[in-house]
Design an enzyme around this catalytic site. Structure first.
Site, PDB file in Angstrom:
ATOM      1  N   ASP A 121       0.834  -1.198   0.000  1.00  0.00           N
ATOM      2  CA  ASP A 121       0.000   0.000   0.000  1.00  0.00           C
ATOM      3  C   ASP A 121       0.871   1.251   0.000  1.00  0.00           C
ATOM      4  O   ASP A 121       1.953   1.266   0.584  1.00  0.00           O
ATOM      5  CB  ASP A 121      -0.894  -0.016   1.244  1.00  0.00           C
ATOM      6  N   GLY A 122       0.375   2.299  -0.646  1.00  0.00           N
ATOM      7  CA  GLY A 122       1.029   3.602  -0.567  1.00  0.00           C
ATOM      8  C   GLY A 122       1.660   4.090  -1.858  1.00  0.00           C
ATOM      9  O   GLY A 122       2.318   5.141  -1.866  1.00  0.00           O
TER      10      GLY A 122
ATOM     11  N   ARG B 168      -0.026   9.195 -10.227  1.00  0.00           N
ATOM     12  CA  ARG B 168      -0.129   7.987  -9.416  1.00  0.00           C
ATOM     13  C   ARG B 168       0.557   6.793 -10.086  1.00  0.00           C
ATOM     14  O   ARG B 168       1.125   5.938  -9.406  1.00  0.00           O
ATOM     15  CB  ARG B 168      -1.598   7.656  -9.152  1.00  0.00           C
TER      16      ARG B 168
ATOM     17  N   HIS C  47       3.059   3.414  -8.933  1.00  0.00           N
ATOM     18  CA  HIS C  47       2.867   1.995  -9.245  1.00  0.00           C
ATOM     19  C   HIS C  47       4.099   1.420  -9.939  1.00  0.00           C
ATOM     20  O   HIS C  47       4.474   0.264  -9.695  1.00  0.00           O
ATOM     21  CB  HIS C  47       1.624   1.815 -10.114  1.00  0.00           C
TER      22      HIS C  47
ATOM     23  N   LEU D  74      10.868 -20.789  -4.045  1.00  0.00           N
ATOM     24  CA  LEU D  74       9.891 -19.833  -3.527  1.00  0.00           C
ATOM     25  C   LEU D  74       8.641 -19.798  -4.397  1.00  0.00           C
ATOM     26  O   LEU D  74       8.727 -19.748  -5.629  1.00  0.00           O
ATOM     27  CB  LEU D  74      10.514 -18.437  -3.488  1.00  0.00           C
TER      28      LEU D  74
ATOM     29  N   ARG E  40      -5.699  -2.150   8.500  1.00  0.00           N
ATOM     30  CA  ARG E  40      -6.894  -2.923   8.170  1.00  0.00           C
ATOM     31  C   ARG E  40      -6.510  -3.978   7.145  1.00  0.00           C
ATOM     32  O   ARG E  40      -5.440  -3.901   6.532  1.00  0.00           O
ATOM     33  CB  ARG E  40      -8.000  -2.022   7.633  1.00  0.00           C
TER      34      ARG E  40
END
Length: 255
Positions: free
Chosen positions: A35-36, A48, A52, A146, A209
């Site tokens: 997030d962020g 924005r 990303h 992984l 959250r």
């Protein structure tokens, strides 16, 4: 099992080395709510999508480091079922990122024995996005290292709803009695049915959250929250999260 740090361990604010952390059990499954990105870009007066893009570079870096630490499963919340509500330009760019990421990173993932998986509804993804992730899954399906598990167009409530619908079908057909519905049965209908539940959840950007992420699977997971925005997340932050995890006593409801 995991509470292996001795008295006098370093406070969390102190930096840890990989060697120190590797002296103690590593969480097998780490999940991250990345997030962020948007706020990172806004702070720099950038669009924005720039956030990303930077976030994608961090995915590459953290995947490498998680593999070095011996983490067995890394689940990354890449795009939620609610993210379609964002502006079309941003959504269109987000749908291009998997192709960009996997095109450049896939050879390294194959070389490092990483197994790429995706949870979420792929049918709703644009064809170019779906094609990119399915190619990566196919070309790494035999890898035994992984597991890099992307939650893409994923929502936990939708996942649970689908599981309940499938179980109800079995009951309606007389193939399953209501009293036979156990936690194990429910888990077997989830998208993570062949993965153990996360040991550690990390969420960046200061939000506290779950945002509709793995609501069933996180029942006994240890949470680690940080104010750091995802594009600023480093290997040291992952070490700190793992180090704190190693200091906790996991009782799973016991004493």
């Amino acid at each position: 099992m995991f509470n292996k740090f001795r008295k006098g361990h370093k406070p969390l604010s102190t930096e840890y080395t990989k060697e120190e952390v590797l002296q103690h059990p590593i969480p097998e499954h780490v999940a991250i709510i990345m997030d962020g990105n948007g706020r990172w870009a806004k702070k720099r007066s950038l669009p924005r999508i720039a956030g990303h893009y930077e976030g994608m570079q961090v995915v590459r870096k953290i995947t490498r480091f998680a593999n070095e630490l011996g983490i067995k499963v890394l689940t990354l919340y890449a795009f939620s079922t609610e993210n379609w509500k964002r502006p079309k330009q941003e959504v269109d760019y987000l749908m291009k990122l998997p192709e960009q990421f996997l095109t450049t990173f896939l050879p390294e993932l194959i070389e490092e024995n990483v197994n790429v998986r995706v949870i979420g509804n792929r049918d709703q993804l644009p064809e170019h996005t779906r094609r990119a992730v399915e190619k990566a899954m196919e070309e790494t399906k035999h890898n035994t290292g992984l597991i890099l598990n992307f939650a893409l167009n994923y929502g936990s409530r939708r996942e649970l709803t689908y599981a309940m619908q499938e179980i109800a079908k079995q009951v309606a057909k007389g193939q399953l009695a209501p009293e036979e519905i156990t936690e194990d049965v429910i888990a077997s209908y989830l998208m993570t049915k062949d993965l153990k539940d996360p040991d550690l959840l990390i969420r960046t950007s200061g939000e506290i959250r779950l945002s509709n992420f793995m609501l069933w699977q996180l029942a006994y997971t240890e949470f680690w929250f940080t104010d750091v925005l995802w594009p600023d997340f480093t290997e040291q932050h992952l070490l700190q999260a793992v180090a704190e995890f190693q200091q906790r006593g996991r009782r799973f409801g016991g004493v």
